[in-house]
Design a protein around this motif. Sequence first.
Motif, PDB file in Angstrom:
ATOM      1  N   ASP A  38       0.828  -1.206   0.000  1.00 61.78           N
ATOM      2  CA  ASP A  38       0.000   0.000   0.000  1.00 61.78           C
ATOM      3  C   ASP A  38       0.864   1.260   0.000  1.00 61.78           C
ATOM      4  O   ASP A  38       0.511   2.264  -0.626  1.00 61.78           O
ATOM      5  N   ALA A  39       1.982   1.187   0.716  1.00 63.77           N
ATOM      6  CA  ALA A  39       2.895   2.328   0.723  1.00 63.77           C
ATOM      7  C   ALA A  39       3.450   2.568  -0.681  1.00 63.77           C
ATOM      8  O   ALA A  39       3.629   3.725  -1.117  1.00 63.77           O
ATOM      9  N   LYS A  88      -5.301   1.550 -11.447  1.00 65.52           N
ATOM     10  CA  LYS A  88      -6.612   1.075 -11.862  1.00 65.52           C
ATOM     11  C   LYS A  88      -6.704  -0.452 -11.831  1.00 65.52           C
ATOM     12  O   LYS A  88      -7.633  -1.026 -11.246  1.00 65.52           O
ATOM     13  N   ASP A  89      -5.747  -1.119 -12.472  1.00 64.00           N
ATOM     14  CA  ASP A  89      -5.833  -2.574 -12.665  1.00 64.00           C
ATOM     15  C   ASP A  89      -4.855  -3.376 -11.820  1.00 64.00           C
ATOM     16  O   ASP A  89      -4.939  -4.612 -11.801  1.00 64.00           O
ATOM     17  N   GLY A  90      -3.928  -2.715 -11.154  1.00 67.05           N
ATOM     18  CA  GLY A  90      -2.922  -3.424 -10.370  1.00 67.05           C
ATOM     19  C   GLY A  90      -1.715  -3.786 -11.199  1.00 67.05           C
ATOM     20  O   GLY A  90      -1.661  -3.543 -12.410  1.00 67.05           O
ATOM     21  N   ASN A  91      -0.738  -4.413 -10.530  1.00 61.81           N
ATOM     22  CA  ASN A  91       0.501  -4.797 -11.198  1.00 61.81           C
ATOM     23  C   ASN A  91       1.010  -6.091 -10.556  1.00 61.81           C
ATOM     24  O   ASN A  91       1.433  -6.100  -9.402  1.00 61.81           O
ATOM     25  N   LYS A  92       0.937  -7.197 -11.304  1.00 61.03           N
ATOM     26  CA  LYS A  92       1.352  -8.494 -10.756  1.00 61.03           C
ATOM     27  C   LYS A  92       2.829  -8.518 -10.433  1.00 61.03           C
ATOM     28  O   LYS A  92       3.258  -9.161  -9.469  1.00 61.03           O
ATOM     29  N   ALA A  99      -7.714  -1.367  -7.634  1.00 57.56           N
ATOM     30  CA  ALA A  99      -8.279  -0.408  -6.675  1.00 57.56           C
ATOM     31  C   ALA A  99      -9.048  -1.148  -5.585  1.00 57.56           C
ATOM     32  O   ALA A  99      -9.971  -1.907  -5.881  1.00 57.56           O
ATOM     33  N   PRO A 100      -8.689  -0.956  -4.288  1.00 64.56           N
ATOM     34  CA  PRO A 100      -9.267  -1.767  -3.216  1.00 64.56           C
ATOM     35  C   PRO A 100     -10.688  -1.390  -2.825  1.00 64.56           C
ATOM     36  O   PRO A 100     -11.401  -2.213  -2.267  1.00 64.56           O
ATOM     37  N   THR A 101     -11.102  -0.152  -3.087  1.00 63.76           N
ATOM     38  CA  THR A 101     -12.450   0.274  -2.692  1.00 63.76           C
ATOM     39  C   THR A 101     -13.169   0.892  -3.888  1.00 63.76           C
ATOM     40  O   THR A 101     -12.530   1.320  -4.864  1.00 63.76           O
ATOM     41  N   ASP A 103     -14.777   3.734  -3.863  1.00 65.36           N
ATOM     42  CA  ASP A 103     -14.488   5.174  -3.915  1.00 65.36           C
ATOM     43  C   ASP A 103     -13.199   5.443  -4.676  1.00 65.36           C
ATOM     44  O   ASP A 103     -13.129   6.362  -5.505  1.00 65.36           O
ATOM     45  N   ILE A 104     -12.170   4.652  -4.393  1.00 64.21           N
ATOM     46  CA  ILE A 104     -10.892   4.831  -5.082  1.00 64.21           C
ATOM     47  C   ILE A 104     -11.046   4.504  -6.568  1.00 64.21           C
ATOM     48  O   ILE A 104     -10.510   5.222  -7.435  1.00 64.21           O
ATOM     49  N   ASN A 105     -11.751   3.443  -6.861  1.00 63.32           N
ATOM     50  CA  ASN A 105     -11.964   3.062  -8.255  1.00 63.32           C
ATOM     51  C   ASN A 105     -12.717   4.152  -9.026  1.00 63.32           C
ATOM     52  O   ASN A 105     -12.366   4.474 -10.169  1.00 63.32           O
ATOM     53  N   SER A 106     -13.725   4.714  -8.401  1.00 62.34           N
ATOM     54  CA  SER A 106     -14.493   5.789  -9.055  1.00 62.34           C
ATOM     55  C   SER A 106     -13.631   7.021  -9.270  1.00 62.34           C
ATOM     56  O   SER A 106     -13.710   7.682 -10.332  1.00 62.34           O
ATOM     57  N   GLN A 107     -12.798   7.340  -8.293  1.00 70.48           N
ATOM     58  CA  GLN A 107     -11.933   8.514  -8.427  1.00 70.48           C
ATOM     59  C   GLN A 107     -10.888   8.308  -9.514  1.00 70.48           C
ATOM     60  O   GLN A 107     -10.576   9.238 -10.276  1.00 70.48           O
ATOM     61  N   ILE A 108     -10.349   7.104  -9.627  1.00 68.61           N
ATOM     62  CA  ILE A 108      -9.377   6.812 -10.694  1.00 68.61           C
ATOM     63  C   ILE A 108     -10.050   6.931 -12.061  1.00 68.61           C
ATOM     64  O   ILE A 108      -9.452   7.468 -13.008  1.00 68.61           O
TER      65      ILE A 108
END
Length: 329
Positions: A38-39, A88-92, A99-101, A103-108
Amino acid sequence: MKNISVSQKIKVLASLLILTIFAVISITIYLNQKNIKDATIVNIAGKQRMLTQKITKNIFYLYQYKTDDFSELDNAISEFNHGLKTLKDGNKLLGISAAPTQDINSQISKVITLWDSFEKNTKNFKTSLLQNDINQLNSILKYIYKTNNQLLAEVDTIVTLYTRHIEEKTNFIKNFQYVSFSLLLIFTLYALIQLRQIETHAREFIEKSKKISTNNLDNIELIDMNGETEFVEMADTFNCFINKISTAMDYSQTALEQSKLASQKLENLTDEFSNIISELSNRPEIAKQLDKSEDIVIESTEDLMKSTKKLQNLKDELDKLLINCKSNV
């Protein structure tokens, strides 16, 4: 209620403690790893904010000096796109989730919509700069100047949402650690109480055993034991042994008394035979038969005395056995 054995109690207590400790350590490590990731996400989001400023600054620099070196601008745009896609989609590869929530997904998504327009005008800026289209350049610069602050504010909101999300997770970790510590403390206290109870039952059994060794043979009380299965079984075995000794002693005592009584009656009978013999001593025809009867009576008396002596020896041996049992308790 069914008694639980000492081994079962120890196994249950050990299992609970091991499972609790393992769960606490595993979940704590997992949550700490999530915090590290997360950091990294917050660092990416913060870098996005810096890139919007860098892109805008580079556009005005290129416009002022009329240069066509777009390498720094292209690198900043490419890095911004990569960071936005990671959020948005993460990075393996980095181990970053999407996006974990909500709200974050909507803001992105909101930033992506704004960025698509901003990136399009950036590309138009490069074309207009190469063509030296002053009117188009001025229009694009006005749009970038206006939109840059809006884009910066929206990216800053993403950083704020991620920061708040991490703080909530951090608080959850703290609360989880407090609860886990409380559970460990409770399990530890419970284990100490159970071990103390086992120790109490062991002392109770020893005290009752010592009490039996100090009592008279006629006042022996059986051990009444409530507790773990092992102590109940030992008490039952001990009581069975006491019952067998008591029964054997009672039997030997009764047999001894009966033997003495029989011996006394035979002595009386012998005296009577002696009187009869003395009266009939002058009668030869029965003297021979009386001699035989006297021999039989004397022989029976001797056998009975031997049996009495053997019973007395048996009683003495049982007394010695009981004394040895008391001295070994």
